[in-house]
Design a protein around this motif. Structure first.
Motif, PDB file in Angstrom:
ATOM      1  N   PHE A   1      -3.500  14.218 -18.822  1.00  0.00           N
ATOM      2  CA  PHE A   1      -2.121  14.548 -18.496  1.00  0.00           C
ATOM      3  C   PHE A   1      -1.300  13.262 -18.391  1.00  0.00           C
ATOM      4  O   PHE A   1      -1.723  12.293 -17.766  1.00  0.00           O
ATOM      5  CB  PHE A   1      -2.030  15.294 -17.156  1.00  0.00           C
ATOM      6  CG  PHE A   1      -2.956  16.471 -17.055  1.00  0.00           C
ATOM      7  CD1 PHE A   1      -2.778  17.582 -17.853  1.00  0.00           C
ATOM      8  CD2 PHE A   1      -4.013  16.461 -16.164  1.00  0.00           C
ATOM      9  CE1 PHE A   1      -3.626  18.667 -17.760  1.00  0.00           C
ATOM     10  CE2 PHE A   1      -4.872  17.540 -16.060  1.00  0.00           C
ATOM     11  CZ  PHE A   1      -4.679  18.648 -16.866  1.00  0.00           C
ATOM     12  N   GLY A   2      -0.142  13.242 -19.001  1.00  0.00           N
ATOM     13  CA  GLY A   2       0.806  12.164 -18.783  1.00  0.00           C
ATOM     14  C   GLY A   2       0.493  10.858 -19.468  1.00  0.00           C
ATOM     15  O   GLY A   2       1.142   9.841 -19.175  1.00  0.00           O
TER      16      GLY A   2
ATOM     17  N   HIS B   1      -3.815  23.212 -15.102  1.00  0.00           N
ATOM     18  CA  HIS B   1      -2.730  22.239 -14.960  1.00  0.00           C
ATOM     19  C   HIS B   1      -2.135  21.782 -16.290  1.00  0.00           C
ATOM     20  O   HIS B   1      -1.210  20.964 -16.291  1.00  0.00           O
ATOM     21  CB  HIS B   1      -3.228  21.034 -14.162  1.00  0.00           C
ATOM     22  CG  HIS B   1      -3.765  21.426 -12.822  1.00  0.00           C
ATOM     23  ND1 HIS B   1      -2.960  21.934 -11.830  1.00  0.00           N
ATOM     24  CD2 HIS B   1      -5.035  21.438 -12.337  1.00  0.00           C
ATOM     25  CE1 HIS B   1      -3.714  22.213 -10.769  1.00  0.00           C
ATOM     26  NE2 HIS B   1      -4.962  21.929 -11.058  1.00  0.00           N
ATOM     27  N   GLY B   2      -2.625  22.294 -17.390  1.00  0.00           N
ATOM     28  CA  GLY B   2      -2.041  21.944 -18.666  1.00  0.00           C
ATOM     29  C   GLY B   2      -0.713  22.653 -18.899  1.00  0.00           C
ATOM     30  O   GLY B   2      -0.422  23.695 -18.296  1.00  0.00           O
TER      31      GLY B   2
ATOM     32  N   HIS C   1      -9.321  13.313  -9.541  1.00  0.00           N
ATOM     33  CA  HIS C   1      -8.523  14.353  -8.905  1.00  0.00           C
ATOM     34  C   HIS C   1      -7.150  14.472  -9.559  1.00  0.00           C
ATOM     35  O   HIS C   1      -6.610  13.508 -10.090  1.00  0.00           O
ATOM     36  CB  HIS C   1      -8.344  14.071  -7.410  1.00  0.00           C
ATOM     37  CG  HIS C   1      -9.586  14.300  -6.612  1.00  0.00           C
ATOM     38  ND1 HIS C   1      -9.658  14.081  -5.252  1.00  0.00           N
ATOM     39  CD2 HIS C   1     -10.818  14.743  -6.986  1.00  0.00           C
ATOM     40  CE1 HIS C   1     -10.878  14.382  -4.827  1.00  0.00           C
ATOM     41  NE2 HIS C   1     -11.593  14.770  -5.861  1.00  0.00           N
ATOM     42  N   TYR C   2      -6.609  15.676  -9.475  1.00  0.00           N
ATOM     43  CA  TYR C   2      -5.256  15.959  -9.953  1.00  0.00           C
ATOM     44  C   TYR C   2      -4.349  16.062  -8.736  1.00  0.00           C
ATOM     45  O   TYR C   2      -4.501  16.965  -7.905  1.00  0.00           O
ATOM     46  CB  TYR C   2      -5.238  17.265 -10.739  1.00  0.00           C
ATOM     47  CG  TYR C   2      -3.864  17.702 -11.183  1.00  0.00           C
ATOM     48  CD1 TYR C   2      -3.243  17.120 -12.286  1.00  0.00           C
ATOM     49  CD2 TYR C   2      -3.187  18.716 -10.504  1.00  0.00           C
ATOM     50  CE1 TYR C   2      -1.984  17.531 -12.699  1.00  0.00           C
ATOM     51  CE2 TYR C   2      -1.928  19.131 -10.910  1.00  0.00           C
ATOM     52  CZ  TYR C   2      -1.336  18.530 -12.011  1.00  0.00           C
ATOM     53  OH  TYR C   2      -0.093  18.952 -12.417  1.00  0.00           O
ATOM     54  N   VAL C   3      -3.422  15.120  -8.597  1.00  0.00           N
ATOM     55  CA  VAL C   3      -2.484  15.086  -7.469  1.00  0.00           C
ATOM     56  C   VAL C   3      -1.113  14.734  -8.039  1.00  0.00           C
ATOM     57  O   VAL C   3      -0.786  13.553  -8.210  1.00  0.00           O
ATOM     58  CB  VAL C   3      -2.908  14.058  -6.397  1.00  0.00           C
ATOM     59  CG1 VAL C   3      -1.914  14.068  -5.239  1.00  0.00           C
ATOM     60  CG2 VAL C   3      -4.308  14.343  -5.888  1.00  0.00           C
TER      61      VAL C   3
ATOM     62  N   GLY D   1      -5.103  16.673 -26.327  1.00  0.00           N
ATOM     63  CA  GLY D   1      -5.853  15.830 -27.237  1.00  0.00           C
ATOM     64  C   GLY D   1      -4.982  15.085 -28.215  1.00  0.00           C
ATOM     65  O   GLY D   1      -3.754  15.239 -28.247  1.00  0.00           O
ATOM     66  N   THR D   2      -5.626  14.276 -29.051  1.00  0.00           N
ATOM     67  CA  THR D   2      -4.921  13.365 -29.942  1.00  0.00           C
ATOM     68  C   THR D   2      -4.832  13.859 -31.378  1.00  0.00           C
ATOM     69  O   THR D   2      -4.106  13.266 -32.172  1.00  0.00           O
ATOM     70  CB  THR D   2      -5.633  12.003 -29.936  1.00  0.00           C
ATOM     71  OG1 THR D   2      -7.020  12.193 -30.299  1.00  0.00           O
ATOM     72  CG2 THR D   2      -5.567  11.367 -28.558  1.00  0.00           C
ATOM     73  N   ALA D   3      -5.556  14.898 -31.733  1.00  0.00           N
ATOM     74  CA  ALA D   3      -5.544  15.401 -33.108  1.00  0.00           C
ATOM     75  C   ALA D   3      -4.676  16.651 -33.193  1.00  0.00           C
ATOM     76  O   ALA D   3      -4.512  17.383 -32.208  1.00  0.00           O
ATOM     77  CB  ALA D   3      -6.970  15.712 -33.572  1.00  0.00           C
TER      78      ALA D   3
END
Length: 388
Positions: free
Chosen positions: A35-36, A293-294, A117-119, A305-307
């Motif tokens: 993410f981000g 969280h996506g 962790h996702y915060v 992803g990158t592709a």
């Protein structure tokens, strides 16, 4: 009494097997950019540095990941990177760091943060960490961060608060030597991964919080608890604190069990306190957590992803592609992850079986490597390619 220095310690040594094939032993999940545009380790580093008064940030990881850690965190001082001789879970890792902290600072208020962790709300996290460090500095307790549960989750551990605890939003002053400390609540017990009915009862009671795996304590208090409940860990910390070189204590390390700090120390500690964290949180330990969280399209699909990836006529699908383009059509409630290390296709209601399936796959790959008669490569044989 002068204020204790505030130190953050980031735990960054895990492999993240439940995020295969994106997370592998060669590039575990803390180095993923989910993410981000930042790795999870970078995001944790930035959160730690946002906490008021943090003097230094330390990272503990394994030797295979030392180079990646330095690459991702160029601002990390060389003396603040602690290398584990081998993977031993969080209790030995934190005992090792405690020895280094004792040698460097004498005593310190220590903030412990896992790297996965996702915060999303850094400001709210920093405020809670400030309170936790204050509680750690003014009491003889070990402080844990409790997360308000939002669902009857069966994959997390829980913290039961003392019956006398205040309801959410009402502070309880802890006291040490007659001095009022910040809001914190005594912990009655820890409960590991309950079943669905028990998790629903925990949610309804209001007395239980998710155990986040984030902690704060005075280093001297933590070392004293190690000596009391886990003498082998206490001896390791003491030898490192005394400045003994690695060859002198490495045999002690190798003899230690692989055990979490929750089991080894917190569940047997004399005084455990909990702060209600007050911020959104998740443990990015599985594809379902990533899915939560996506960024979703109008059909509930998440593409990472990158592709390039095209998703048509599908709903509730989470796709991660690296290097390989992907087309997903006419399916629902699936996880599809494709990297040079393997391909995963799984229904969301089956994804918790990934660890077991990986064990079977690894045995097949080992047999193939030994030249098993008549064997054909498994569908996900890309997992056997050379590491990046």
């Amino acid at each position: 009494m002068p204020a204790l220095p505030r130190i953050a310690v980031i735990l960054a040594g895990g492999e993240g097997r439940r995020l295969w094939p994106a997370s592998t032993p060669q590039r575990p999940k803390q180095f993923l950019r989910l993410f981000g545009g930042r790795t999870l380790l970078e995001a944790t580093w930035e959160r730690a540095r946002a906490v008021p008064g943090i003097r230094d940030v330390w990272v503990v990881t394994g030797a295979p990941y030392a180079g990646l850690t330095r690459q991702v965190l160029p601002g990390l001082a060389a003396e603040h990177l602690v290398i584990e001789p081998s993977g031993k879970n969080t209790a030995p890792a934190l005992a090792l760091v405690a020895g280094h902290v004792a040698r460097r600072y004498g005593d310190a208020a220590v903030l412990v943060l896992p790297a996965d962790h996702y915060v999303p709300d850094v400001r709210a996290f920093a405020e809670a960490a400030d309170r936790a460090l204050d509680a750690a500095a003014t009491t003889e307790g070990l402080v844990t961060f409790g997360i308000e549960p939002t669902r009857p989750e069966t994959q997390y551990g829980y913290i039961e608060l003392d019956q006398r605890a205040a309801p959410p939003g009402v502070p309880i002053a802890t006291r040490a030597a007659g001095v009022a400390g910040p809001a914190a609540v005594p912990v009655r017990r820890f409960v590991e991964k309950p079943g669905p009915e028990q998790a629903a009862a925990f949610l309804a009671s209001g007395r239980y919080l998710w155990n986040s795996g984030m902690f704060a304590w005075r280093n001297t208090v933590f070392c004293a608890e190690l000596e009391r409940v886990a003498p082998d860990l206490g001896r390791l910390a003491a030898r490192v604190a005394a400045g003994e070189p690695r060859p002198a204590w490495e045999a002690d390390w190798q003899a230690l069990p692989s055990i979490s700090v929750d089991y080894a120390v917190l569940e047997r500690a004399r005084r455990i306190l909990c702060i209600r964290a007050g911020f959104a949180w998740d443990d990015l330990g599985s594809w379902l957590a990533v899915d939560r969280h996506g960024m979703r399209d109008e059909h509930g699909n998440v593409v990472l992803g990158t592709a390039p990836a095209v998703v048509q006529g599908s709903s509730g699908v989470t796709v991660l592609t690296e290097e390989l383009p992907a087309v997903v059509m006419g399916v629902r409630d699936l996880v599809l992850a494709a990297t040079r290390d393997g391909v995963l296709v799984a229904g969301k209601d089956s994804i918790e079986g990934l660890r077991q399936a990986l064990g079977i796959l690894e045995r097949k790959l080992q047999e193939l490597a030994r030249g098993g008669a008549g064997m054909q490569a498994p569908a996900a044989a890309a997992a056997g390619r050379e590491p990046r």
